[in-house]
Design an enzyme around this catalytic site. Structure first.
Site, PDB file in Angstrom:
ATOM      1  N   VAL A 117       0.720  -1.259  -0.109  1.00  0.00           N
ATOM      2  CA  VAL A 117      -0.049  -0.217  -0.027  1.00  0.00           C
ATOM      3  C   VAL A 117       0.935   1.225  -0.061  1.00  0.00           C
ATOM      4  O   VAL A 117       0.519   2.157  -0.662  1.00  0.00           O
ATOM      5  CB  VAL A 117      -0.787   0.131   1.156  1.00  0.00           C
ATOM      6  CG1 VAL A 117      -1.916   1.206   1.196  1.00  0.00           C
ATOM      7  CG2 VAL A 117      -1.879  -1.137   1.151  1.00  0.00           C
ATOM      8  N   LYS A 153      -6.590  -1.028  10.005  1.00  0.00           N
ATOM      9  CA  LYS A 153      -7.939  -1.435  10.597  1.00  0.00           C
ATOM     10  C   LYS A 153      -7.714  -1.720  12.075  1.00  0.00           C
ATOM     11  O   LYS A 153      -8.369  -1.526  13.086  1.00  0.00           O
ATOM     12  CB  LYS A 153      -8.893  -2.175  10.061  1.00  0.00           C
ATOM     13  CG  LYS A 153      -8.151  -3.390   9.676  1.00  0.00           C
ATOM     14  CD  LYS A 153      -8.827  -4.364   8.541  1.00  0.00           C
ATOM     15  CE  LYS A 153      -7.859  -5.369   8.062  1.00  0.00           C
ATOM     16  NZ  LYS A 153      -7.046  -5.004   6.895  1.00  0.00           N
ATOM     17  N   GLU A 179      -3.610 -14.935   3.720  1.00  0.00           N
ATOM     18  CA  GLU A 179      -2.204 -14.800   4.313  1.00  0.00           C
ATOM     19  C   GLU A 179      -1.949 -16.703   4.388  1.00  0.00           C
ATOM     20  O   GLU A 179      -2.756 -17.400   4.380  1.00  0.00           O
ATOM     21  CB  GLU A 179      -2.308 -14.264   5.729  1.00  0.00           C
ATOM     22  CG  GLU A 179      -2.643 -12.908   5.702  1.00  0.00           C
ATOM     23  CD  GLU A 179      -1.654 -11.983   5.176  1.00  0.00           C
ATOM     24  OE1 GLU A 179      -0.694 -12.063   5.087  1.00  0.00           O
ATOM     25  OE2 GLU A 179      -2.148 -10.936   4.429  1.00  0.00           O
ATOM     26  N   LYS A 202     -13.320  -4.294  11.153  1.00  0.00           N
ATOM     27  CA  LYS A 202     -14.055  -3.328  10.191  1.00  0.00           C
ATOM     28  C   LYS A 202     -15.678  -3.013  10.547  1.00  0.00           C
ATOM     29  O   LYS A 202     -16.059  -1.635  10.659  1.00  0.00           O
ATOM     30  CB  LYS A 202     -14.090  -3.919   8.911  1.00  0.00           C
ATOM     31  CG  LYS A 202     -12.798  -3.976   8.328  1.00  0.00           C
ATOM     32  CD  LYS A 202     -12.761  -5.078   7.050  1.00  0.00           C
ATOM     33  CE  LYS A 202     -11.515  -5.270   6.329  1.00  0.00           C
ATOM     34  NZ  LYS A 202     -11.445  -6.277   5.293  1.00  0.00           N
TER      35      LYS A 202
HETATM   36  N1  HSE Z   1      -7.859  -9.608   4.354  1.00  0.00           N
HETATM   37  C1  HSE Z   1      -8.662  -8.426   3.993  1.00  0.00           C
HETATM   38  C2  HSE Z   1      -9.553  -8.926   3.086  1.00  0.00           C
HETATM   39  C3  HSE Z   1      -7.922  -7.370   3.142  1.00  0.00           C
HETATM   40  O1  HSE Z   1      -9.562 -10.288   2.618  1.00  0.00           O
HETATM   41  O2  HSE Z   1     -10.680  -8.410   2.910  1.00  0.00           O
HETATM   42  C4  HSE Z   1      -8.490  -6.075   3.377  1.00  0.00           C
HETATM   43  O3  HSE Z   1      -8.637  -5.689   4.740  1.00  0.00           O
END
Ligand code: HSE
Length: 379
Positions: A11, A88, A173, A188
């Site tokens: 990013v 976040k 990941e 979120k």
């Molecule tokens: N791991 C998160 C997703 C990335 O898959 O939405 C963005 O926050």
């Protein structure tokens, strides 16, 4: 605007590139871990070079993780610098502390990219709140889990194979826990609910059940009954607090959420006057996320502040305030489950309306007895 950029990863690199295209934004220094010849003299390896630079008025934090991001954001705000972040985890965990510090120091704190990546969700949520009473926020806020549920539904594949494909594509990941167990989407939701309801919720108070144990047979069963399964976040205003939770949910085919493909997000708010508004787009990725970071910087230049207000207050998470039926698949018989069972499908049972908090507490306990059990709310 003179920017100090903390982080030069996926990013951060995108922010650097996009900022070069905008004459109003001068990225004066970039904190890097290793040599970065492409940055020339802008590269620094000591954060003090940014935090002590009085010419830098805005710190952009794209490091991720809680520490040292939290400490460095605090230092920047305490020095009166505005802060823009895509992080976040730090905003969700320290919302109360960071917004208070921003107020005390007359600094702005913006985090549009922290929820929904490239989707202008938080800015529009804040606009909705200016003229309306928001009653509900939530939706598909995690692209990795949507990719998995979508692939399972379309291809009839089983969870492990689809998770592996998501990892190969770089969505999930190496340790996919934060996505598939619902931690990422819960962060979120916490941020969104805080902004929507002027609340100070604690993310750990929000019950969450993920998709780790969903099977191809479950998905086939859902399809046979006209449903698609998605990992959904939901926060609703109640008389005395906020009913917030994260769970797999069966949505009827034909509902907007059921049609969300691949790794896209669909995030909605409902207002008393506006009704439902939904925002669809890429919730992650270099340029979508970097674009929202840069938009926050440009909004600061035009006089926008943070999203939060001075009136935000702690609110109780009341997940028991809402109830709906559930699909439950477990191999360990349970008297309470039997008492609420109303129907049977091929692989599991369907309950009558059960308070969400009660079901998610039961599911967490049932996992100790039957690690493979799966529950999904029925909307
Ligand atoms: N791991 C998160 C997703 C990335 O898959 O939405 C963005 O926050």
């Amino acid at each position: 605007m003179n920017i100090g950029l903390l982080g030069f990863g996926v990013v951060g690199g995108g922010v650097w590139e996009l900022a070069q295209e905008n004459r109003a934004l001068n990225v004066k220094k970039v904190l890097v871990r290793r040599e970065a010849p492409s940055l020339g003299k802008a590269a620094v390896q000591d954060v003090e070079a940014i935090l002590r630079d009085t010419e830098i008025d805005t710190v952009v934090e794209v490091l991720g993780g809680l520490h040292p991001a939290y400490e460095w954001i605090c230092r920047a705000l305490a020095a009166g610098k505005d802060v823009v972040t895509a992080n976040k985890a730090v905003i969700s965990a320290y919302y109360r502390e960071l917004t208070a510090l921003a107020h005390e120091n007359g600094a702005a704190l913006r985090c549009t990219a922290a929820v929904g990546g490239g989707i202008p969700w938080l800015v529009n949520l804040q606009r909705c709140r200016r003229v309306d009473t928001v009653t509900e926020v939530g939706g598909i806020m995690n692209g990795t889990t949507n990719f998995i549920m979508d692939a399972m539904a379309r291809q009839g594949a089983d969870f492990p194979a689809v998770l592996q494909r998501a990892q190969e594509l770089g969505y999930a990941e190496a340790d996919p826990s934060a996505d598939i167990d619902g931690d990422d989407i819960r962060r979120k939701l916490t941020i969104s609910a805080n902004i929507a309801f002027d609340a100070l919720l604690r993310e750990e108070d929000i019950p969450a059940f993920g998709i780790r144990t969903v099977t191809g047979a479950d998905v086939a069963d859902f399809r046979a009954h006209g449903f698609t399964c998605k990992l959904l976040a939901c926060a609703q205003r109640t008389e005395t607090g906020v009913a917030a939770y994260v769970e797999p949910a069966l949505v009827a085919e034909g509902e907007p959420e059921a049609a969300v493909p691949g790794n896209y997000n669909l995030i909605s708010c409902t207002g008393e006057l506006l009704g439902r508004q939904s925002y669809f787009g890429q919730g992650a990725g270099r340029y979508p996320t970097a674009a929202n970071v840069v938009q926050d910087c440009l909004d600061l230049l035009t006089g926008e502040d943070g999203f939060y207000t001075e009136t935000a207050r702690p609110m109780a998470v009341e997940a028991d305030a809402v109830a709906h039926p559930y699909y439950v698949r477990t191999q360990a018989a349970d008297p309470w489950l039997k008492s609420v069972t109303a129907d049977r499908w091929a692989g599991g049972v369907i309950t009558g309306a059960v308070p969400v908090g009660q079901m998610l507490r039961w599911a967490a306990a049932q996992r100790q007895r039957d690690p493979g059990c799966f529950v999904a709310g029925i909307r």
